[in-house]
Design a protein around this motif. Structure first.
Motif, short mmCIF file in Angstrom:
data_model
loop_
_atom_site.label_atom_id
_atom_site.label_comp_id
_atom_site.label_asym_id
_atom_site.label_seq_id
_atom_site.Cartn_x
_atom_site.Cartn_y
_atom_site.Cartn_z
N THR A 1 8.28 0.98 1.96
CA THR A 1 7.70 0.54 0.40
C THR A 1 8.20 -1.02 0.23
OG1 THR A 1 9.94 0.91 -0.77
CG2 THR A 1 8.16 2.93 -0.61
N LEU A 2 7.39 -1.50 -0.70
CA LEU A 2 7.66 -2.91 -0.94
C LEU A 2 9.28 -3.36 -1.52
CD1 LEU A 2 5.93 -5.73 -0.71
CD2 LEU A 2 5.37 -5.31 -3.31
N TRP B 1 8.31 3.20 -8.31
CA TRP B 1 7.97 1.75 -7.74
C TRP B 1 9.07 0.93 -7.24
CZ3 TRP B 1 3.26 -0.37 -6.16
CH2 TRP B 1 3.36 -1.81 -5.89
N ASN B 2 9.93 1.11 -8.06
CA ASN B 2 11.39 0.27 -8.08
C ASN B 2 12.46 1.02 -7.20
OD1 ASN B 2 10.48 -1.76 -9.79
ND2 ASN B 2 10.86 -0.85 -11.44
N ASP B 3 12.20 2.15 -6.81
CA ASP B 3 13.31 2.83 -6.25
C ASP B 3 13.45 2.38 -4.86
OD1 ASP B 3 15.07 4.66 -5.54
OD2 ASP B 3 13.81 6.30 -5.15
N LEU C 1 0.65 -1.06 0.02
CA LEU C 1 -0.19 -0.01 0.06
C LEU C 1 0.88 1.27 -0.12
CD1 LEU C 1 -2.87 -0.83 2.48
CD2 LEU C 1 -3.11 -0.64 -0.16
N ASN C 2 1.81 1.12 0.85
CA ASN C 2 2.88 2.45 0.85
C ASN C 2 3.47 2.73 -0.51
OD1 ASN C 2 2.37 2.62 3.49
ND2 ASN C 2 4.30 1.59 4.10
N SER C 3 3.97 1.50 -1.12
CA SER C 3 4.52 1.59 -2.47
C SER C 3 3.28 2.22 -3.30
CB SER C 3 4.87 0.49 -3.16
OG SER C 3 6.02 0.15 -2.53
#
Ligand SMILES: Nc1ncnc2c1ncn2[C@@H]1O[C@H](COP(=O)(O)OP(=O)(O)OP(=O)(O)O)[C@@H](O)[C@H]1O
Ligand SMILES: [Mg+2]
Lengths: 368, 273
Positions: B219-220, B202-204, B68-70
């Protein structure tokens, strides 16, 4: 509806070009004024300044009595129709026409009534849910006009709206816009470089060249009483014939073209030209005032015959344009009813009706 | 015949690559479903498939929370970049102003700077603003990017001026012009910028690791990284693979939804994902 008033309006572009130079004219309420002139004379610039798309360098523009120099286009309450239609490609015809009303927060029902009504007038009811790109040029132009009329603005501005249409459609749209003007009793400013459009549509014509207004007049006055050589040559098709020569007194007042063509000047010209005796002037004669013996009869006592060889003949159906050269090597054209076909190389007698001649000063090019 | 033979050869060759690229991914998924002891094998099959690894991950790390954070961060960043990028891009493309060429050149210059150069100053700023351990700390520094501005500018330049002028005469303000005319007309640009921004955000991992300490705010990718490397998975290789798979799933889903636009985006922007 409202009047549009330009006072001493000048536009200098950044590059230093003075596109419009001290232009003043008024468009009365419900009047149809045509701005006409050769390419690059500043017509579009003038129109864009009225629309607010271009800033005025100096002078004032007012719409409906209110100075609008610093008013944004969106608050000027004018509508503009562009040469390339400028429809919104991502909206349907309906949305294109409704856009301005939606921005002004009109109720939905009102928008629908207005769009439907405009579509009815312009005959585009069947395309309302299509996108502009599937429409033909003529249909797009109708949508562009529709988008303008639904708004019921203070004034309509047209920038060469018909120049991308084929000849036949152009003539048809021309009458439609004229009809629209009467139907809406709208104030309209119409830009064109086509003198036929100017003549046929305008209540009054503003004739421009090089950013300067040369003449403002009704179409017929402009045709019959051009104030200078440019106005005389620009309005009318085929264009007026010009002869350069000198004024001499030899019995009566005479005009002698450099090559030897020789006119006797009578009537009102005689008195006004007295001062030009011995000087060079330009004499202008419209093609319809050069008859041909055997086809037309001499129109007045001031008719001067001149033998010449027919060069090119352009039959228009009801009339023919006959091009010929005089000794000076200048090409002239005569416009006569198409009773009899002429052919290249034929020797005929041209009849110059000098009572209809316009005379211009060689230096100032002003009409004498 | 020769044609067919060369086709077959080409396909065989491509299949080799396909397997070489895809196999590790399949192996990861398969192994995440195996008991730890079986993972040493390079095969995909097992008679003891289990969800145990996943249960372990879920029990030890707030995966759903991190997802959710991501999602919040990437969405907020994307919306903001598209919104502000389009507005600035419009100003640079269509507002006539002498400085716009120089401003554009300056923006291009900032794109040349490696991000490591601004990392420390930005971090200091976020600390001063008290935004560490706050999702805003992840969103704020990424709300506008030079790449997005430049891309919008390039796209918007191709929109004819007369359409904008028609809209102005129709009663459109400059802001409405951006949202009602310019952006709808530049849909491919909007999609491109949105996808690239979303995936990048997203990927950071690096930035979240600097700014976020609290597990519930991670984040994920950050959570998975700390989970795998931070010792929580202990020696459970299966759990590590399960967490990696969880990280990949949203991207795969996202990709399958936007496949076409993504391929076009990367092709048109010349940016590698
Ligand atoms: N944005 C601009 N910057 C600089 N000069 C301009 C600009 N727009 C027009 N001009 C110049 O101003 C003059 C008048 O241009 P304008 O477009 O008003 O002419 P026009 O009468 O509409 O011509 P046309 O019949 O070709 O449309 C031209 O010399 C043109 O080159
Ligand atoms: Mg023009």
């Amino acid at each position: 509806m409202a009047e549009v008033n330009l006072e001493h309006v000048t536009k200098k572009y950044d590059g230093g070009v003075t596109a419009v130079n001290d232009v003043s004219f008024q468009v009365a309420d419900n009047e149809f004024v045509v701005l006409v002139g050769p390419s690059g004379c500043g017509k579009t610039t003038t129109l864009r300044m009225i629309a607010g798309l271009e800033e005025v360098t100096s002078g004032t523009i007012s719409i409906g009595g209110k100075v609008v120099n610093d008013v944004d286009p969106k608050n000027r309450d004018i509508a503009m129709v562009f040469q390339n239609y400028a429809l919104y490609p991502h909206m349907t015809v309906y949305e294109n026409m409704a856009f301005g009303l939606k921005l002004r927060k009109y109720p939905k029902a009102e928008i629908e009534t207005r769009v439907k009504e405009a579509a009815q007038i312009l005959g585009i009811q069947d395309f309302l849910d299509r996108k502009p790109k599937v429409l033909s040029g003529g249909q797009r132009q109708r949508v562009a006009v529709g988008r303008a009329i639904v708004r019921k603005p203070k004034a309509f501005l047209f920038d060469e709206p018909l120049s991308n249409l084929d000849a036949k459609l152009r003539v048809q749209m021309r009458t439609e816009i004229s009809r629209l003007h009467h139907r809406l009793s709208a104030t309209m400013v119409y830009v064109t470089h086509d003198q036929t459009e100017a003549m046929t549509m305008g209540d009054r014509i503003v004739l421009m060249k090089d950013g300067i207004i040369h003449q403002i007049d009704t179409p017929l006055n402009l045709y019959d009483h051009p104030v200078n050589k440019f106005a005389a040559g620009f309005i009318g098709s085929p264009a007026m014939n010009f002869f350069t020569g000198s004024i001499t007194r030899d019995g009566g007042l005479q005009f002698r073209e450099t090559s030897g063509v020789h006119f006797k000047l009578g009537g009102p010209l005689e008195s006004s030209l007295g001062a030009y005796e011995g000087r060079t002037v330009v004499l202008g004669l419209r093609p319809e005032h050069i008859g041909i013996a055997g086809i037309t009869t001499p129109a007045s006592e001031a008719t001067v015959p001149l033998k010449a060889t027919v060069d090119v003949v352009e039959p228009m159906g009801n009339e023919i344009f006959v091009y010929f050269f005089t000794g000076s090597g200048t090409q002239y054209v005569s416009r006569v009813p198409a009773h009899r076909m002429l052919s290249h190389g034929e020797h005929v007698e041209f009849l110059f009706d000098c009572s209809r001649a316009h005379v211009f000063d060689t230096e100032t090019e002003k009409a004498i | 015949m020769r044609n067919r033979a060369s086709t077959v050869a080409a396909y065989a060759f491509l299949s080799l690559f396909f397997v070489a690229f895809l196999y590790p991914f399949l192996w990861m998924i398969a192994s995440s479903l195996k008991p730890d002891l079986e993972i040493v094998s390079m095969g995909l099959t097992s008679s003891n498939y289990t969800l145990g690894n996943y249960l372990l991950v879920f029990s030890r790390a707030p995966v759903v929370r991190a997802f959710l954070n991501s999602l919040i961060v990437a969405s907020a960043v994307t919306v903001s970049v598209v919104l502000f990028g389009a507005m600035v891009g419009y100003a640079l493309a269509k507002v006539k102003w002498k400085g716009s060429v120089y401003l554009t050149a300056f923006l291009l210059f900032t794109m040349m700077l490696p991000f490591q150069l601004t990392l420390i100053p930005t971090y200091t700023l976020i600390v001063k603003l008290g935004l560490t351990d706050n999702l805003l700390g992840l969103i704020l520094p990424n709300m506008l990017t030079a790449v997005a501005v430049i891309m919008f500018r390039q796209f918007f330049q191709s929109i004819p001026d007369t359409i904008l002028e028609a809209a102005r005469v129709d009663g459109c303000s400059e802001v409405k012009l951006v949202f009602k005319i310019v952006m709808p007309l530049a849909k491919p640009a909007v999609v491109t910028v949105a996808i690239i921004t979303f995936l990048t955000s997203w990927n950071d991992v690096l930035w979240p690791i600097m700014v976020i300490r609290e597990r519930d705010l991670m984040t994920l990718p950050q959570l998975v990284t700390t989970f795998v490397l931070g010792g929580e998975a202990e020696s459970h290789l299966g759990a590590k693979l399960a967490s990696a798979t969880l990280l990949a799933v949203p991207i795969v889903v996202f990709y399958s939804f936007f496949q076409r636009s993504i391929v076009q985006s990367f092709a048109s922007s010349g940016v590698k994902g």
